[in-house]
Design a protein around this motif. Sequence first.
Motif, short mmCIF file in Angstrom:
data_model
loop_
_atom_site.label_atom_id
_atom_site.label_comp_id
_atom_site.label_asym_id
_atom_site.label_seq_id
_atom_site.Cartn_x
_atom_site.Cartn_y
_atom_site.Cartn_z
N ILE A 28 0.90 -1.27 0.14
CA ILE A 28 -0.08 0.18 0.05
C ILE A 28 0.98 1.07 0.12
O ILE A 28 1.77 1.22 0.59
N GLY A 29 0.57 2.16 -0.82
CA GLY A 29 1.31 3.30 -0.96
C GLY A 29 1.16 4.08 0.30
O GLY A 29 0.38 3.80 1.30
N ARG A 30 2.08 5.22 0.42
CA ARG A 30 1.87 6.22 1.68
C ARG A 30 0.49 6.70 1.94
O ARG A 30 -0.17 7.13 0.92
N VAL A 31 0.18 6.63 2.96
CA VAL A 31 -1.20 7.18 3.43
C VAL A 31 -0.93 8.12 4.84
O VAL A 31 -0.23 7.73 5.55
N GLU A 32 -1.75 9.08 4.88
CA GLU A 32 -1.47 10.02 5.72
C GLU A 32 -2.14 9.57 7.05
O GLU A 32 -3.15 8.88 6.83
N PRO A 33 -1.55 9.74 8.30
CA PRO A 33 -2.28 9.16 9.43
C PRO A 33 -3.40 9.79 9.39
O PRO A 33 -3.58 10.93 9.47
N GLN A 34 -4.41 8.94 10.17
CA GLN A 34 -5.75 9.27 10.34
C GLN A 34 -6.06 8.96 11.88
O GLN A 34 -5.72 8.02 12.41
N VAL A 62 -11.59 5.63 20.09
CA VAL A 62 -10.52 6.59 19.55
C VAL A 62 -9.33 6.37 19.11
O VAL A 62 -8.57 5.94 20.09
N GLY A 63 -9.01 6.13 17.86
CA GLY A 63 -7.67 5.47 17.72
C GLY A 63 -6.77 6.36 16.63
O GLY A 63 -7.55 7.24 15.90
N ASP A 64 -5.84 5.66 15.99
CA ASP A 64 -5.00 6.35 14.90
C ASP A 64 -4.62 5.33 14.01
O ASP A 64 -4.37 4.23 14.36
N THR A 65 -4.30 5.41 12.82
CA THR A 65 -3.91 4.55 11.93
C THR A 65 -2.93 5.08 10.85
O THR A 65 -3.22 6.35 10.34
N TYR A 66 -1.91 4.34 10.38
CA TYR A 66 -1.15 4.96 9.22
C TYR A 66 -1.30 4.13 8.00
O TYR A 66 -0.66 4.10 7.14
N ARG A 67 -2.42 3.50 8.00
CA ARG A 67 -2.83 2.40 6.92
C ARG A 67 -4.17 3.01 6.45
O ARG A 67 -4.56 3.86 7.16
N PRO A 68 -4.77 2.55 5.11
CA PRO A 68 -5.93 2.92 4.90
C PRO A 68 -6.83 2.69 5.94
O PRO A 68 -7.02 1.71 6.55
N LEU A 69 -7.73 3.63 6.12
CA LEU A 69 -8.60 3.61 7.25
C LEU A 69 -9.87 2.44 7.28
O LEU A 69 -9.88 1.64 8.24
N GLU A 70 -10.04 2.02 6.13
CA GLU A 70 -11.25 1.19 6.17
C GLU A 70 -10.33 -0.33 6.30
O GLU A 70 -11.30 -1.06 6.80
N ILE A 71 -8.97 -0.25 5.92
CA ILE A 71 -8.49 -1.69 6.25
C ILE A 71 -8.55 -1.74 7.77
O ILE A 71 -8.66 -2.87 8.42
N ARG A 72 -8.22 -0.71 8.46
CA ARG A 72 -8.11 -0.60 10.04
C ARG A 72 -9.44 -1.11 10.48
O ARG A 72 -9.61 -1.77 11.37
N LEU A 73 -10.48 -0.32 10.21
CA LEU A 73 -12.01 -0.70 10.67
C LEU A 73 -12.20 -2.18 10.36
O LEU A 73 -13.04 -2.63 11.39
N GLU A 116 -17.87 6.77 12.92
CA GLU A 116 -18.38 8.29 13.39
C GLU A 116 -17.59 9.41 12.95
O GLU A 116 -18.04 10.48 13.06
N TYR A 117 -16.09 9.05 12.73
CA TYR A 117 -15.23 10.29 12.51
C TYR A 117 -14.16 9.66 12.20
O TYR A 117 -13.48 8.57 12.30
N SER A 118 -13.43 10.63 11.13
CA SER A 118 -12.17 10.22 10.70
C SER A 118 -11.47 11.79 10.12
O SER A 118 -12.40 12.54 9.82
N LYS A 119 -10.26 11.78 10.52
CA LYS A 119 -9.56 13.06 10.33
C LYS A 119 -8.12 12.91 10.17
O LYS A 119 -7.70 12.23 10.95
N VAL A 120 -7.64 13.66 9.24
CA VAL A 120 -5.84 13.60 9.12
C VAL A 120 -5.41 14.02 10.32
O VAL A 120 -5.86 15.17 10.93
#
Length: 135
Positions: free
Chosen positions: A12-18, A33-44, A57-61
């Motif tokens: 997976i290419g570079r993804v901005e942390p979310q 409430v968490g964070d991820t450096y991977r695609p958000l949908e994969i983490r979810l 409920e929420y996502s933001k860079v």
Amino acid sequence: MQDTKILEDLIIGRVEPQIYAFTTQTVPNYLKVGDTYRPLEIRLDEWRDHFPNLVKEYSKVAKVDNETFFRDFAIHDYLEGDLGKIRLQRFDIKDIYYSKELFKDTKTKDVDNAIKDIINEYQKMIHEESYDDSL
């Protein structure tokens, strides 16, 4: 030409942390409430293994500017320290996957306010460092 499908699924290419948040009826009245450096949908989707009925409920860079990122623990500190929010404790649940990143009676506006505070504090720090007080 070789089949690259397997590699495309792994690399997976570079993804901005979310920063992300979700609710689940498995643990009602709590916001994860968490964070991820991977695609958000994969983490979810990984979280859905534990909480199949989660609702995003929420996502933001997770950036304060173009070069500086922050982590979820900065939000956790704000939720606990500034707002008095309570984390889920291991003894609060039984036979359910435990995460210490679930906060009782927490709303997405609380996460927004935490991020605003993080950005504000960062900007104050940068502003203070721009002055020379050695005189």
